[in-house]
Design a protein around this motif. Structure first.
Motif, PDB file in Angstrom:
ATOM      1  N   ARG A 253       0.827  -1.206   0.000  1.00 27.84           N
ATOM      2  CA  ARG A 253       0.000   0.000   0.000  1.00 27.84           C
ATOM      3  C   ARG A 253       0.860   1.254   0.000  1.00 27.84           C
ATOM      4  O   ARG A 253       0.598   2.214  -0.736  1.00 27.84           O
TER       5      ARG A 253
ATOM      6  N   ALA B  23       2.361   1.687  -3.414  1.00 27.23           N
ATOM      7  CA  ALA B  23       1.397   2.238  -4.371  1.00 27.23           C
ATOM      8  C   ALA B  23       1.220   3.736  -4.130  1.00 27.23           C
ATOM      9  O   ALA B  23       1.107   4.522  -5.072  1.00 27.23           O
ATOM     10  N   ALA B  24       1.229   4.119  -2.861  1.00 27.83           N
ATOM     11  CA  ALA B  24       1.070   5.542  -2.531  1.00 27.83           C
ATOM     12  C   ALA B  24       2.264   6.347  -3.025  1.00 27.83           C
ATOM     13  O   ALA B  24       2.117   7.436  -3.579  1.00 27.83           O
TER      14      ALA B  24
ATOM     15  N   ALA C  33       2.058   6.755  -6.740  1.00 30.18           N
ATOM     16  CA  ALA C  33       1.041   7.739  -7.126  1.00 30.18           C
ATOM     17  C   ALA C  33       1.580   9.160  -6.960  1.00 30.18           C
ATOM     18  O   ALA C  33       1.398  10.012  -7.838  1.00 30.18           O
TER      19      ALA C  33
END
Lengths: 548, 70
Positions: B33, B36-37, B40
């Motif tokens: 997670r 992915a952050a 982004a």
């Protein structure tokens, strides 16, 4: 749950049921909400009578539209109710966006002066309707408001529409040349005509609570992502008149709409926002899911859809009520000229192109906001959080924070009614845009406003050269603006009109009756003005009329 | 979809290995997670830095198409 009894309007037996023959009316308006009432007033200002049919006898109850944007207020002002709305409403122009307790972004929707109307007011829809109903009473010869008159049948034919109307005294038929269907998101006319209302459904549920309390929140739009008082979701707060606050709570797609609107669920949520020591009273609450949808066509023969009957959006951005009033602004003068046989029916059809474009813009913006607020996947969540994380330190990321793209006037630049810009006039007021206001003074030095002087006619807005005559063309009223006091011109004391309109000497604009720019030139050429006017297909035109 | 052509040659001026290593190092110790952050945030910063929305759209399109090829 409303704490005040709503105003009730008197039902009267319609003339058709008291021995008179079926009447034929130029325009029947179905629905006495803000859109229908505004349409009746606008038509009356253009001298066109209408019958307004509403199945109820009261203003809207509970929490409906509350945020009225500057352009809408300018239209209300043209209709003669703007001052009353602003006096009662809560004026605001700033918004703040928080993530948890940290403010990550603030905006000012009207950072400059010299506009009569504010960026926004918050005013409960029931007040808006009450004031519009009161304004209708100024036109007793032109507006026939019929409460508890429910349209139960609609039969369009080649040059009109026959409506079947039910009342407490029985049913009657009404012939109308034109029908304006302003009967809301669940439009009965749309259903009766079998028109599909295609769009996008959002699964996310929201609790909307209007609470009455004394609380020190500022006159600003406050929006929270992941607020500490409502973890993992979002919330929005607006102050309304009479110490009423609107609070929206995002609930997630799984929320039970019945259970969530029970007071024992709602009260703790509100208490978490306002703190344990602030007493409050729940005025109204509801659990919503949103749709973005529109009719493919707004004009179906002689039936014209306006407002929520034609298009619905999610409420983030205040584009529903404001979009509906802009529909009226675009439609009324066109319909008036067609009814008076001064323009071909094609002029009404241009309403569809111009406002269909506006509806698409509103749907696009409100759908994007809803997507930002309610990420559907891990990837959507990751990008949303990345934007929020970068926002405090990066201007580009602040611009991506989408907690509502607030209603702005739509440009009509793509419509064939406007004359393409030749680029010779400086300034932002390109053809298709809604006119910007500016303070002016008359020869006696009395202050006035540019939009108030434009009114609802075709106007030649001119910045004449010194010593030159005021330009004039048939079919237009001339509004001349001068940098110094002079006969036959308004004085642009602060220079704001010239600044906003690129008003070098000679610059001339053709302004539409809905106060949008139709064309602009660096000099006055009567043939060019005539060509620009010809795009509207207008014929014989009576003397200019001003507002009653 | 847009007609914008993206660079196929080396835009990293011979320092590709350094950049690649830094990219991997940035993800060290992160769970999925958090990775992915980070990606982004990085994508948003790079997209803005390109200063050309058409090239960003072309890169999105190219990345998606490249993933579809087996």
């Amino acid at each position: 749950m409303a704490s005040q009894e709503p105003i009730r309007f008197p039902y009267r037996t319609p003339p058709e049921l008291s021995g008179n023959a079926v009447r034929r009316v130029p325009v029947a308006i179905v629905g006495a909400g803000p859109v229908g009432l505004a349409a009746a007033i606008d038509l009356a200002l253009h001298g066109v009578p209408s019958v307004v049919l509403d199945d109820n006898d009261t203003v809207s109850t509970g929490s409906r539209a509350i945020c009225w944007a500057k352009r809408t207020l300018e239209i209300f002002d043209r209709l003669g109710v703007g001052d009353r709305m602003v006096a009662k409403g809560v004026t605001w122009q700033r918004g703040r966006v928080f993530r948890g307790e940290r403010e990550i972004y603030a905006f000012d929707l009207l950072p400059e002066g010299g506009h009569k109307m504010p960026a926004f007011i918050n005013l409960q829809q029931y007040y808006v309707e009450e004031y519009l109903v009161a304004r209708c009473a100024d036109f007793p010869e032109l507006i026939d408001l019929r409460w508890r008159n429910r349209v139960a049948g609609v039969a369009p034919h080649e040059d009109g529409v026959r409506l079947a109307v039910e009342t407490p005294d029985g049913s009657y038929g009404l012939e109308a040349d034109w029908v304006v269907a302003a009967d809301g998101a669940r439009s009965a006319l749309r259903t009766m005509l079998g028109l599909p209302f295609a769009g996008q459904d959002f699964e996310e549920r929201f609790l909307i609570a209007d609470v009455r309390m004394q609380a020190p929140f500022p006159n600003e739009r406050l929006f929270w992502f992941e607020p500490t008082f409502h973890p993992g979701q979002s919330a929005l707060l607006h102050r309304q008149p009479d110490d009423v606050f609107r609070i929206d709570f995002q609930l997630g797609p799984e929320a039970d709409p019945i259970a969530e609107r029970a007071p024992d669920r709602v009260i703790p949520r509100v208490q978490a926002v306002v703190g344990p020591d602030t007493p409050f009273e729940l005025e109204w609450c509801s659990v919503y899911a949103f749709r973005c949808a529109r009719l493919e066509r707004f004009v179906h023969g002689r039936v014209v859809f306006a407002g929520d009957s034609a298009h619905v959006v999610s409420p983030f951005g205040a584009r529903g009520g404001n979009g509906g009033i802009q529909d009226v602004d675009n439609l009324a003068w066109k319909l008036a000229r067609v009814v008076r046989s001064e323009a071909p029916v094609a002029l009404v059809e241009s309403y569809e192109a111009e406002r269909g474009h506006g509806a698409d813009e509103n749907i696009l913006n409100s759908a994007r906001t809803t997507t930002f607020m309610t990420p559907k996947s891990a990837a959507e969540m990751a990008f949303r959080d990345a934007v929020l994380t970068l926002a405090p330190d990066h201007a580009f990321a602040r611009a991506l924070v989408n907690a509502g793209r607030l209603s702005r006037p739509c440009s009509l630049a793509t419509s064939a009614l406007q004359t393409p810009d030749d680029g010779t006039v400086a300034g932002p007021m390109a053809p298709g845009l809604a006119c910007l206001d500016a303070p002016l003074a008359d020869l006696a030095g009395r202050p006035t406003w540019l939009l108030a002087e434009l009114g609802h006619d075709f106007v030649l807005l001119a910045f004449p050269e010194r010593g030159a005559d005021r330009p004039a063309v048939p079919g237009c009223r001339t509004l001349a603006i001068s940098t110094e006091p002079r006969e036959g011109a308004f004085h642009d004391r602060d220079g704001l009109a010239a600044a906003r309109y690129g008003g070098a000497p000679g610059v001339t604009y053709l302004i539409r009756p809905d106060q949008h720019v139709a064309a602009r030139w660096s000099g006055f050429d009567p043939a060019a003005v005539a060509a620009a006017l010809a795009r509207f297909g207008l014929s014989a035109r009576p003397a200019d009329r001003r507002a009653a | 979809m847009s007609g914008t052509e993206l660079r196929r040659g080396d835009g990293l001026r011979g320092r590709g290995d350094d950049v690649y290593e830094a990219l991997l190092a940035a993800h060290h110790g992160l769970d999925d997670r958090s990775s992915a952050a980070l990606n982004a945030r990085l994508i948003l910063l790079l997209a803005n830095e390109l200063d050309d929305p058409d090239r960003v759209l072309a890169a999105i399109e190219l990345a998606r198409r490249a993933g579809a090829v087996r």
